[in-house]
Scaffold this active site. Structure first.
Site, PDB file in Angstrom:
ATOM      1  CB  THR A 177     -34.214  16.561 -89.786  1.00 11.37           C
ATOM      2  OG1 THR A 177     -32.712  16.533 -90.554  1.00 11.37           O
ATOM      3  CG2 THR A 177     -33.567  16.501 -88.671  1.00 11.37           C
ATOM      4  NE  ARG A 230     -27.631  17.759 -93.639  1.00 12.22           N
ATOM      5  CZ  ARG A 230     -28.793  17.624 -94.869  1.00 12.22           C
ATOM      6  NH1 ARG A 230     -29.585  18.850 -94.708  1.00 12.22           N
ATOM      7  NH2 ARG A 230     -28.384  18.045 -96.257  1.00 12.22           N
ATOM      8  CG  LEU A 240     -36.848  19.673 -86.691  1.00 13.73           C
ATOM      9  CD1 LEU A 240     -37.609  18.841 -86.427  1.00 13.73           C
ATOM     10  CD2 LEU A 240     -35.642  19.496 -85.740  1.00 13.73           C
ATOM     11  CG  ASP A 241     -32.186  19.905 -92.059  1.00 11.59           C
ATOM     12  OD1 ASP A 241     -32.396  21.582 -92.469  1.00 11.59           O
ATOM     13  OD2 ASP A 241     -30.889  19.659 -92.220  1.00 11.59           O
ATOM     14  CE  LYS A 242     -38.998  16.240 -98.797  1.00  9.23           C
ATOM     15  NZ  LYS A 242     -39.450  17.054-100.626  1.00  9.23           N
TER      16      LYS A 242
END
Length: 318
Positions: free
Chosen positions: A150, A245, A146-148
């Site tokens: 998110t 995104r 997961l992105d930082k």
């Protein structure tokens, strides 16, 4: 083909095999894939390239042809891809844990894997502190990211076999992932975004919809409409970097708070938000050992919930 007993390679015991006649004519990597089906081809290739696989006492290359009868030994040690990262005592919200998997409710702001600008303080460092034996599993058992900024659910494998199984489930699209996102604008009906994703042709640190990108498909369902923004549920058929995104921005509905794929100025009628409004709410997979269906849900984090409360209050005043 005769059966071969083997144990997982670790620092204590090497893995030894004798190539059966049925594998004569195959490349080494192909033969190992047949003999060790619980491990992925990429992991087996990694062992070979790291010099951990010997054939008749000599280090081998993946494309070596076998005649049958050769003695293969995988040297004791990790798979050659584990990183020498430092264990760090970082609190992890654990949703489920057993001998094969860990399900984590990742908070926003936590980087998953060390990289440029984030050499420590990551999920990987925390995992190595919680379970030191994960040092012998590639990427400390991490199978997806997961992105930082998110938040939400992730599954981590505790053994190479579990990791291989989960990676295969992801590739076969058998892992269920649902996200809640607050996007700009009014999304009136469900949509499927089917557009390939690859590196941005100019900004190489971001992704974009590009003709020669990798297949990517996102299903978008409106859940709650506020006029200036919409809460949507996103489900993934694929798992490309920044997929949600990129896809939502591509259809004109970037995530609220997204500094990369959304407009940098605050949208009219939408309060400022310090991160992209994206939360991995649901996760489902087949347990790699018990083969039972596993399903988990995560409540919205406080900042996201407060943002929605503000949107509801604002929309009622209109």
């Amino acid at each position: 083909m005769e059966s071969h007993k083997y144990s997982r390679p670790d620092r204590a015991s090497p893995l030894a095999l004798t190539v059966p006649a049925e594998c004569a004519g195959l490349r080494l990597d192909q033969a190992l894939a047949r003999l060790l089906p619980s491990h992925s081809r990429s992991r087996l290739k990694g062992w070979i390239e790291a010099g951990r696989v010997c054939v008749d006492g000599a280090p081998a290359v993946p494309r070596r042809k076998l005649a049958g009868g050769e003695r293969i030994v995988v040297a004791a040690g990790d798979d050659g891809t584990a990183l020498p990262d430092a264990p760090q005592a970082i609190d992890l919200p654990i949703v489920h844990e057993d001998d094969a998997v860990i399900v984590i409710d990742k908070p926003a702001g936590l980087v998953v894997h060390p990289g440029a600008g984030n050499r420590d303080g990551t999920l990987l460092n925390a995992l190595l502190h919680r379970h030191p034996d994960l040092a012998s599993v590639a990427r400390a058992g991490i199978v997806h990211r997961l992105d930082k900024d998110t938040s939400g659910l992730m599954v981590v494998a505790r053994t190479p076999e579990a990791q291989t199984d989960l990676v295969r489930q992801l590739a076969a699209r058998k892992v269920g992932r649902e996200y809640l996102a607050l996007v700009r604008g009014d999304v009136a009906k469900a949509a499927t975004v089917d557009a390939p994703i690859g590196r941005h042709p100019v900004n190489r640190t971001s992704m974009a919809v590009v003709e020669r990108g990798k297949e990517a498909r996102t299903h978008v369902l409106p859940v709650e409409r506020f006029g200036a923004a919409t809460l949507v549920r996103c489900t993934l058929d694929t798992g490309r970097t920044h997929q949600i995104r990129v896809h939502l921005a591509a259809i004109g509905h970037p995530l609220v708070g997204d500094p990369v794929y959304g407009a940098r100025r605050t949208a009219t009628g939408v309060p400022a938000f310090a991160r992209q409004a994206l939360h991995a709410q649901r996760l489902a997979f087949i347990h790699p050992v018990t083969r039972r269906a596993m399903s988990f849900a995560s409540p919205l984090p406080a900042d996201f919930a407060a943002l929605l409360d503000t949107m509801r209050a604002t929309s009622k005043q209109r």
